[in-house]
Scaffold this active site. Structure first.
Site, PDB file in Angstrom:
ATOM      1  N   ASN A  52     -22.721 -89.413  -6.310  1.00  4.71           N
ATOM      2  CA  ASN A  52     -22.719 -90.547  -7.318  1.00  4.71           C
ATOM      3  C   ASN A  52     -23.870 -91.101  -7.619  1.00  4.71           C
ATOM      4  O   ASN A  52     -25.039 -91.153  -6.717  1.00  4.71           O
ATOM      5  CB  ASN A  52     -21.663 -91.715  -6.609  1.00  4.71           C
ATOM      6  N   GLU A  54     -25.531 -94.041  -9.950  1.00  5.18           N
ATOM      7  CA  GLU A  54     -25.326 -95.278 -10.816  1.00  5.18           C
ATOM      8  C   GLU A  54     -26.365 -95.544 -11.842  1.00  5.18           C
ATOM      9  O   GLU A  54     -27.441 -94.799 -12.064  1.00  5.18           O
ATOM     10  CB  GLU A  54     -25.192 -96.411  -9.763  1.00  5.18           C
ATOM     11  N   CYS A  63     -19.323 -90.596 -10.445  1.00  2.00           N
ATOM     12  CA  CYS A  63     -18.664 -90.147  -9.196  1.00  2.00           C
ATOM     13  C   CYS A  63     -19.303 -89.199  -8.718  1.00  2.00           C
ATOM     14  O   CYS A  63     -19.811 -88.020  -9.462  1.00  2.00           O
ATOM     15  CB  CYS A  63     -17.194 -89.994  -9.301  1.00  2.00           C
ATOM     16  N   GLU A  65     -17.757 -86.783  -6.890  1.00  2.00           N
ATOM     17  CA  GLU A  65     -16.847 -85.526  -7.286  1.00  2.00           C
ATOM     18  C   GLU A  65     -17.153 -84.770  -8.574  1.00  2.00           C
ATOM     19  O   GLU A  65     -17.442 -83.694  -8.682  1.00  2.00           O
ATOM     20  CB  GLU A  65     -15.363 -86.033  -7.070  1.00  2.00           C
ATOM     21  N   CYS A  96     -10.890 -91.606  -7.555  1.00  2.00           N
ATOM     22  CA  CYS A  96     -10.503 -92.220  -8.706  1.00  2.00           C
ATOM     23  C   CYS A  96     -10.134 -91.368  -9.784  1.00  2.00           C
ATOM     24  O   CYS A  96      -9.972 -90.269  -9.494  1.00  2.00           O
ATOM     25  CB  CYS A  96     -11.854 -93.029  -9.475  1.00  2.00           C
ATOM     26  N   CYS A  99     -11.914 -88.820 -11.739  1.00  2.00           N
ATOM     27  CA  CYS A  99     -12.206 -87.415 -10.887  1.00  2.00           C
ATOM     28  C   CYS A  99     -10.945 -86.598 -10.698  1.00  2.00           C
ATOM     29  O   CYS A  99     -11.037 -85.478 -10.621  1.00  2.00           O
ATOM     30  CB  CYS A  99     -12.878 -87.931  -9.650  1.00  2.00           C
TER      31      CYS A  99
HETATM   32  N1  THU Z   1     -17.136 -93.378  -6.723  1.00  2.00           N
HETATM   33  C1  THU Z   1     -17.377 -92.264  -6.729  1.00  2.00           C
HETATM   34  O1  THU Z   1     -18.448 -91.556  -6.608  1.00  2.00           O
HETATM   35  N2  THU Z   1     -16.283 -91.395  -6.518  1.00  2.00           N
HETATM   36  C2  THU Z   1     -14.902 -92.062  -6.481  1.00  2.00           C
HETATM   37  O2  THU Z   1     -13.944 -91.347  -6.793  1.00  2.00           O
HETATM   38  C3  THU Z   1     -14.584 -93.492  -6.699  1.00  2.00           C
HETATM   39  C4  THU Z   1     -15.987 -94.288  -6.876  1.00  2.00           C
HETATM   40  C5  THU Z   1     -18.473 -94.104  -6.826  1.00  2.00           C
HETATM   41  C6  THU Z   1     -18.961 -94.645  -8.148  1.00  2.00           C
HETATM   42  C7  THU Z   1     -19.798 -95.983  -7.799  1.00  2.00           C
HETATM   43  O3  THU Z   1     -21.070 -95.311  -7.740  1.00  2.00           O
HETATM   44  C8  THU Z   1     -19.463 -96.167  -6.519  1.00  2.00           C
HETATM   45  O4  THU Z   1     -18.632 -95.229  -5.793  1.00  2.00           O
HETATM   46  C9  THU Z   1     -18.766 -97.489  -6.289  1.00  2.00           C
HETATM   47  O5  THU Z   1     -17.451 -97.560  -7.247  1.00  2.00           O
END
Ligand code: THU
Length: 135
Positions: A52, A54, A63, A65, A96, A99
């Site tokens: 991930n 940000e 994310c 995935e 999520c 994804c």
């Molecule tokens: N996140 C993911 O990488 N994958 C998911 O399926 C859900 C959330 C990340 C996004 C963000 O950087 C952090 O988790 C908190 O939401």
């Protein structure tokens, strides 16, 4: 969905777990401090990782995935067979909705949700996204 321990996974899926773990090391997470790693195995045999990433403009966070899938597709892969995603969660991490929709686009057959303790859930797309959107 089938609950398994890491050592019960096939060698291919254990390798995918290790690739996801390595990808997670690169997570860029100054805001949530929640690191996610993912890896995709393609029909070619190649494995692509993603983490991930940000952004101060929170809506731009991507994310792990999706980054792993886009890494594979951006390298020319079209047959994505298996994906592993992991995070430091009590239970195997739950992807999520966005994804799940992207996994559905590439019809990924085998999906392993995992955590750092090695708890794994072996899933299909149908488990994760029943009645998903298609055009
Ligand atoms: N996140 C993911 O990488 N994958 C998911 O399926 C859900 C959330 C990340 C996004 C963000 O950087 C952090 O988790 C908190 O939401």
């Amino acid at each position: 969905m089938k609950k398994l321990a890491l050592k019960e996974l096939s060698a291919d899926l254990r390798e995918l777990y290790d690739a996801a773990l390595a990808a997670r090391e690169h997570a860029y997470i100054p805001y949530s401090h929640f690191a996610v790693g993912a890896a995709v195995r393609c029909a070619s045999g190649a494995v692509y990782g993603g983490c991930n990433i940000e952004n101060a403009s929170y809506g731009l966070c991507v994310c792990g995935e999706r980054n792993a899938i886009f890494h594979a597709v951006g390298a020319g892969e079209r047959e994505l067979e298996a994906l592993c995603v992991l995070a430091d969660t009590e239970e195997p991490v739950s992807p999520c909705g966005a994804c799940r929709q992207v996994m559905s686009e590439f019809k990924i057959k085998t999906i392993v949700l995992a955590n750092l303790k090695g708890d794994c859930l072996l899933c299909t797309l149908e488990d994760l996204l029943p009645y998903g959107f298609t055009l």
